[in-house]
Design a protein around this motif. Sequence first.
Motif, short mmCIF file in Angstrom:
data_model
loop_
_atom_site.label_atom_id
_atom_site.label_comp_id
_atom_site.label_asym_id
_atom_site.label_seq_id
_atom_site.Cartn_x
_atom_site.Cartn_y
_atom_site.Cartn_z
N ILE A 1 -1.76 -3.06 -23.49
CA ILE A 1 -2.51 -2.60 -22.32
C ILE A 1 -1.56 -2.12 -21.22
N ILE A 2 -0.41 -2.80 -21.10
CA ILE A 2 0.57 -2.36 -20.11
C ILE A 2 1.10 -0.97 -20.49
N GLY A 3 1.35 -0.78 -21.78
CA GLY A 3 1.77 0.54 -22.26
C GLY A 3 0.75 1.60 -21.92
N VAL A 4 -0.53 1.27 -22.10
CA VAL A 4 -1.60 2.22 -21.83
C VAL A 4 -1.65 2.55 -20.34
N MET A 5 -1.36 1.56 -19.50
CA MET A 5 -1.31 1.81 -18.06
C MET A 5 -0.23 2.84 -17.76
N ILE A 6 0.92 2.68 -18.41
CA ILE A 6 2.01 3.63 -18.21
C ILE A 6 1.61 5.01 -18.73
N GLY A 7 0.89 5.03 -19.86
CA GLY A 7 0.40 6.30 -20.41
C GLY A 7 -0.48 7.03 -19.40
N ALA A 8 -1.38 6.29 -18.75
CA ALA A 8 -2.28 6.90 -17.77
C ALA A 8 -1.49 7.36 -16.55
N LEU A 9 -0.48 6.59 -16.19
CA LEU A 9 0.35 6.94 -15.04
C LEU A 9 1.10 8.25 -15.31
N ILE A 10 1.69 8.36 -16.51
CA ILE A 10 2.40 9.59 -16.88
C ILE A 10 1.44 10.77 -16.81
N PHE A 11 0.24 10.55 -17.32
CA PHE A 11 -0.76 11.60 -17.31
C PHE A 11 -1.00 12.09 -15.88
N GLY A 12 -1.23 11.15 -14.95
CA GLY A 12 -1.52 11.51 -13.56
C GLY A 12 -0.35 12.22 -12.90
N ILE A 13 0.84 11.69 -13.14
CA ILE A 13 2.03 12.27 -12.50
C ILE A 13 2.23 13.70 -12.96
N VAL A 14 2.11 13.92 -14.28
CA VAL A 14 2.34 15.26 -14.80
C VAL A 14 1.25 16.21 -14.33
N LYS A 15 0.01 15.74 -14.36
CA LYS A 15 -1.11 16.62 -13.99
C LYS A 15 -0.96 17.10 -12.53
N GLN A 16 -0.70 16.15 -11.62
CA GLN A 16 -0.56 16.55 -10.22
C GLN A 16 0.79 17.21 -9.97
N GLY A 17 1.80 16.72 -10.68
CA GLY A 17 3.15 17.26 -10.49
C GLY A 17 3.23 18.73 -10.82
N ILE A 18 2.55 19.13 -11.87
CA ILE A 18 2.58 20.54 -12.27
C ILE A 18 1.97 21.41 -11.18
N ILE A 19 0.90 20.90 -10.55
CA ILE A 19 0.26 21.66 -9.47
C ILE A 19 1.21 21.76 -8.26
N PHE A 20 1.81 20.63 -7.90
CA PHE A 20 2.69 20.63 -6.73
C PHE A 20 3.94 21.47 -6.97
N ALA A 21 4.39 21.49 -8.20
CA ALA A 21 5.60 22.25 -8.50
C ALA A 21 5.32 23.74 -8.55
#
Lengths: 252, 293
Positions: free
Chosen positions: B240-260
């Motif tokens: 479950i901790i791994g899955v939390m990190i998976g969701a975090l990566i998803f959010g960072i990349v999704k918003q990061g691509i927009i900001f970049a």
Amino acid sequence: MAVLKKSTYMNSNTLDLYKIYKSFGNVKALKNVSMNTKSGQINCILGDNGAGKSTLVNIISGVFRQDEGDYKINDEIVSFSSPMEAMNAGISTVYQNLAIIPIMNIYRNFFLGQEPTKKGFFKTFDKEFATQTTIEELEKFDIKIENPKRAAGTLSGGERQILAIARALYFGAKILILDEPTSALGVKESNKVVDQIISLKDQNINVILISHNIEQAFMLSDKFFIIKNGDMIEQFEKNQTSVNGLRKILEK
Amino acid sequence: MKSYLQVSSEIGILAVGVALLMIAGEFDLSIGSLIGFSSMSITLLTIEANMPMPLASILTLVMTIFIGYCNGLTVVKSGLPSFIITLGSLFIIRGLTIAITKLITGRTQISGIDESSGYDFMHSIFSSNIKIADVDFPISIFWWLLFVFLGYFVLNQTQTGNWVFATGASKESSKLMGIPIRKIKVSLFMLTAFCAWFIAVIQVTTFNGADVLRGEQKEFISIIAAVIGGTLLTGGYGSIIGVMIGALIFGIVKQGIIFAGVDADWFQVFMGVMLVSAVLVNGRFKKKYIHEF
């Protein structure tokens, strides 16, 4: 039907079948099978593939019920509706492939389905107890495990079989059915398992061994039941027969 | 920072349910459409049937969990792959949501739920902000952490958790050890439905209404988050901790691509690559590191 409690067990435990019949549709899997077994000895059921050994094991272990005939433990008629019921009554089966789950760790396998819980509101899985007990119980069978958090799949084939046997005994098995315990193993691993099976006699366990390896079965067992086409054709005590004698009957 | 945490938290909440179900060896492709159904049902019951929003939400919760129960029951009774069964329910639920909404209102989007009674209460629970050190954090982040904590606790610290692992790892062995695999699976389908409802309430209170297409592709994204987090597609293992990190990566990349300033289309490419690499890596490290906890 009477449900047997573990407490009804004595030091010596018999398992007897009397005129058991079982059919699947038109196929008569077992015809008139009778056998008597007692504890402190290894009772071997020998037979070719398709002879009815599996059906017999499934009846003893509570997977199926017989169509006709009596199934008795300590002279009391019993009937089980599931393997769990049989297990709770002290009859455990170790299947050759399904003994353990490789990708779960060793202690989670050992306590699978009967996990110890801590006292308290949340009843959490008591891992310390599980870990410690697993180490101790396996040591009794000459297996030293430094890390029970390892995946059970990293154990050797023989160690897995012994894990399953140790688990059954820990949870109170008095009658232990071993379904081809060494058939998938190499010579060295096989010998390890054989040594531990022999040691079960000292613990006064009633061992029912299913095998088609005649040499090994003869060396291990005290009593032989030979099954052919669903029929129990012969029964021998060890001193009444020999490896060649058994082979002749099986290959006839 | 909080925008990606908000994106992560919604995926993260779904992914907790999805991962537990995957560990037990099943998939639920219907959760995306369940988000659409739930959010539309809450909105219609509140606006068209004049119910207080909390009551509408609870009624919807009952319906949603019942659909999850039906999914689970169909899977365990038929023995068919859950992938196919829930693919069917994806289309049935989405289709019904669109058809019924159009029948009642003639539209596919409904807004204005903020004027209904009980909205403020629901908004404060599901979509308000919590101020920490002068920064507003969306409350969904804290819900996410709670889901992660509960998911982790149940999976790793309880008997039920051990049964979830066993159910996914080997159905036959589990059955022989007396584990109620059907009960486990059906309950987990009800859990994924519950997660979908939870996200629906967050979305209704965030966007002040519903759209029949809400939740589209969320079923795939939450599976991707679970797999990136180390959950095995074949069941039997996951963290479950791994899955939390998976969701975090998803959010960072999704918003990061927009900001970049990169075209957001590249996001899908990235997710696809991440998914395939994660599956390959998971398989490779499966034997070596599995269950070292």
